[in-house]
Design a protein around this motif. Structure first.
Motif, short mmCIF file in Angstrom:
data_model
loop_
_atom_site.label_atom_id
_atom_site.label_comp_id
_atom_site.label_asym_id
_atom_site.label_seq_id
_atom_site.Cartn_x
_atom_site.Cartn_y
_atom_site.Cartn_z
N GLU A 47 0.83 -1.21 0.00
CA GLU A 47 0.00 0.00 0.00
C GLU A 47 0.86 1.25 0.00
O GLU A 47 0.59 2.21 -0.73
CB GLU A 47 -0.92 0.02 1.22
N LYS A 48 1.91 1.25 0.82
CA LYS A 48 2.80 2.42 0.88
C LYS A 48 3.53 2.61 -0.44
O LYS A 48 3.73 3.75 -0.87
CB LYS A 48 3.80 2.27 2.03
N LEU A 49 3.92 1.51 -1.09
CA LEU A 49 4.58 1.62 -2.39
C LEU A 49 3.63 2.24 -3.40
O LEU A 49 4.01 3.16 -4.14
CB LEU A 49 5.06 0.25 -2.87
N GLN A 50 2.40 1.80 -3.42
CA GLN A 50 1.42 2.34 -4.36
C GLN A 50 1.19 3.83 -4.12
O GLN A 50 1.14 4.62 -5.07
CB GLN A 50 0.09 1.57 -4.25
N LEU A 51 1.06 4.21 -2.87
CA LEU A 51 0.88 5.63 -2.54
C LEU A 51 2.09 6.46 -2.96
O LEU A 51 1.95 7.57 -3.50
CB LEU A 51 0.62 5.80 -1.04
N ALA A 52 3.28 5.93 -2.74
CA ALA A 52 4.50 6.65 -3.12
C ALA A 52 4.59 6.80 -4.63
O ALA A 52 4.93 7.87 -5.14
CB ALA A 52 5.73 5.92 -2.59
N LEU A 53 4.26 5.73 -5.37
CA LEU A 53 4.31 5.80 -6.83
C LEU A 53 3.30 6.80 -7.37
O LEU A 53 3.58 7.52 -8.33
CB LEU A 53 4.10 4.41 -7.43
N GLU A 54 2.13 6.87 -6.75
CA GLU A 54 1.13 7.85 -7.16
C GLU A 54 1.62 9.27 -6.88
O GLU A 54 1.47 10.16 -7.71
CB GLU A 54 -0.19 7.60 -6.42
N ARG A 55 2.22 9.47 -5.72
CA ARG A 55 2.76 10.80 -5.38
C ARG A 55 3.85 11.20 -6.37
O ARG A 55 3.90 12.35 -6.81
CB ARG A 55 3.31 10.79 -3.95
N ILE A 56 4.72 10.27 -6.70
CA ILE A 56 5.79 10.54 -7.66
C ILE A 56 5.19 10.93 -9.00
O ILE A 56 5.58 11.93 -9.61
CB ILE A 56 6.73 9.33 -7.80
N GLU A 57 4.23 10.14 -9.47
CA GLU A 57 3.64 10.38 -10.79
C GLU A 57 2.92 11.73 -10.84
O GLU A 57 2.95 12.42 -11.86
CB GLU A 57 2.67 9.26 -11.14
N GLN A 58 2.29 12.14 -9.76
CA GLN A 58 1.54 13.39 -9.74
C GLN A 58 2.40 14.60 -9.41
O GLN A 58 1.92 15.73 -9.46
CB GLN A 58 0.39 13.28 -8.73
N SER A 59 3.66 14.38 -9.12
CA SER A 59 4.55 15.48 -8.74
C SER A 59 4.98 16.28 -9.97
O SER A 59 4.75 15.88 -11.11
CB SER A 59 5.80 14.94 -8.04
N GLY A 60 5.63 17.38 -9.71
CA GLY A 60 6.13 18.24 -10.78
C GLY A 60 7.54 17.88 -11.22
O GLY A 60 8.19 18.65 -11.93
N LEU A 61 8.01 16.71 -10.82
CA LEU A 61 9.35 16.27 -11.21
C LEU A 61 9.40 15.97 -12.70
O LEU A 61 8.37 15.67 -13.32
CB LEU A 61 9.73 15.01 -10.42
N SER A 62 10.60 16.00 -13.25
CA SER A 62 10.76 15.64 -14.66
C SER A 62 10.48 14.15 -14.83
O SER A 62 10.52 13.38 -13.87
CB SER A 62 12.18 15.97 -15.14
N ASP A 63 10.23 13.74 -16.06
CA ASP A 63 9.97 12.31 -16.31
C ASP A 63 11.15 11.45 -15.88
O ASP A 63 10.95 10.36 -15.33
CB ASP A 63 9.66 12.08 -17.79
N GLU A 64 12.35 11.92 -16.10
CA GLU A 64 13.55 11.17 -15.71
C GLU A 64 13.63 11.05 -14.18
O GLU A 64 13.91 9.97 -13.65
CB GLU A 64 14.81 11.86 -16.23
N GLU A 65 13.36 12.13 -13.46
CA GLU A 65 13.37 12.09 -12.00
C GLU A 65 12.29 11.14 -11.49
O GLU A 65 12.54 10.36 -10.56
CB GLU A 65 13.13 13.49 -11.43
N LYS A 66 11.12 11.19 -12.09
CA LYS A 66 10.03 10.30 -11.69
C LYS A 66 10.43 8.84 -11.88
O LYS A 66 10.21 8.00 -11.01
CB LYS A 66 8.77 10.59 -12.51
N ARG A 67 11.03 8.54 -13.03
CA ARG A 67 11.43 7.17 -13.32
C ARG A 67 12.48 6.68 -12.33
O ARG A 67 12.37 5.57 -11.79
CB ARG A 67 11.96 7.05 -14.75
N GLU A 68 13.48 7.52 -12.07
CA GLU A 68 14.55 7.12 -11.15
C GLU A 68 14.02 6.88 -9.73
O GLU A 68 14.38 5.88 -9.11
CB GLU A 68 15.64 8.20 -11.11
N LEU A 69 13.18 7.77 -9.25
CA LEU A 69 12.62 7.59 -7.90
C LEU A 69 11.70 6.37 -7.83
O LEU A 69 11.75 5.59 -6.87
CB LEU A 69 11.86 8.84 -7.45
N ALA A 70 10.87 6.20 -8.84
CA ALA A 70 9.96 5.04 -8.86
C ALA A 70 10.78 3.74 -8.87
O ALA A 70 10.44 2.80 -8.14
CB ALA A 70 9.04 5.11 -10.07
N ASP A 71 11.83 3.72 -9.65
CA ASP A 71 12.69 2.52 -9.70
C ASP A 71 13.33 2.26 -8.34
O ASP A 71 13.43 1.11 -7.90
CB ASP A 71 13.77 2.66 -10.78
#
Length: 79
Positions: A47-71
């Motif tokens: 559940e925490k992973l899913q919430l974190a991935l949603e937060r990352i995706e909805q953030s204003g980070l660049s696509d590369e930053e989002k991918r790196e953090l999600a990974d």
């Protein structure tokens, strides 16, 4: 990746102190284990992973930053 994490969690004082990948991974692990929440209301790691991935995706980070953090989150959650 540390700066991306700091952008994702700007209101957390402890996050501002992160200066190495080891510290970053420790904070991600704490978040995924929901250690900052009272034990009776903790969510599962999935559940925490899913919430974190949603937060990352909805953030204003660049696509590369989002991918790196999600990974990173996925890698740590798998262990």
């Amino acid at each position: 990746m540390i700066e991306s994490f700091k952008k994702l969690w700007p209101q957390r004082a402890a996050v501002e102190q992160i200066s190495s990948m080891e510290e970053l991974e420790k904070h991600v692990r704490i978040e995924l284990d929901d250690e900052l929440t009272h034990p009776r209301v903790r969510k599962t790691k999935a559940e925490k992973l899913q919430l974190a991935l949603e937060r990352i995706e909805q953030s204003g980070l660049s696509d590369e930053e989002k991918r790196e953090l999600a990974d990173l989150y996925k890698k740590i959650a798998a262990h």
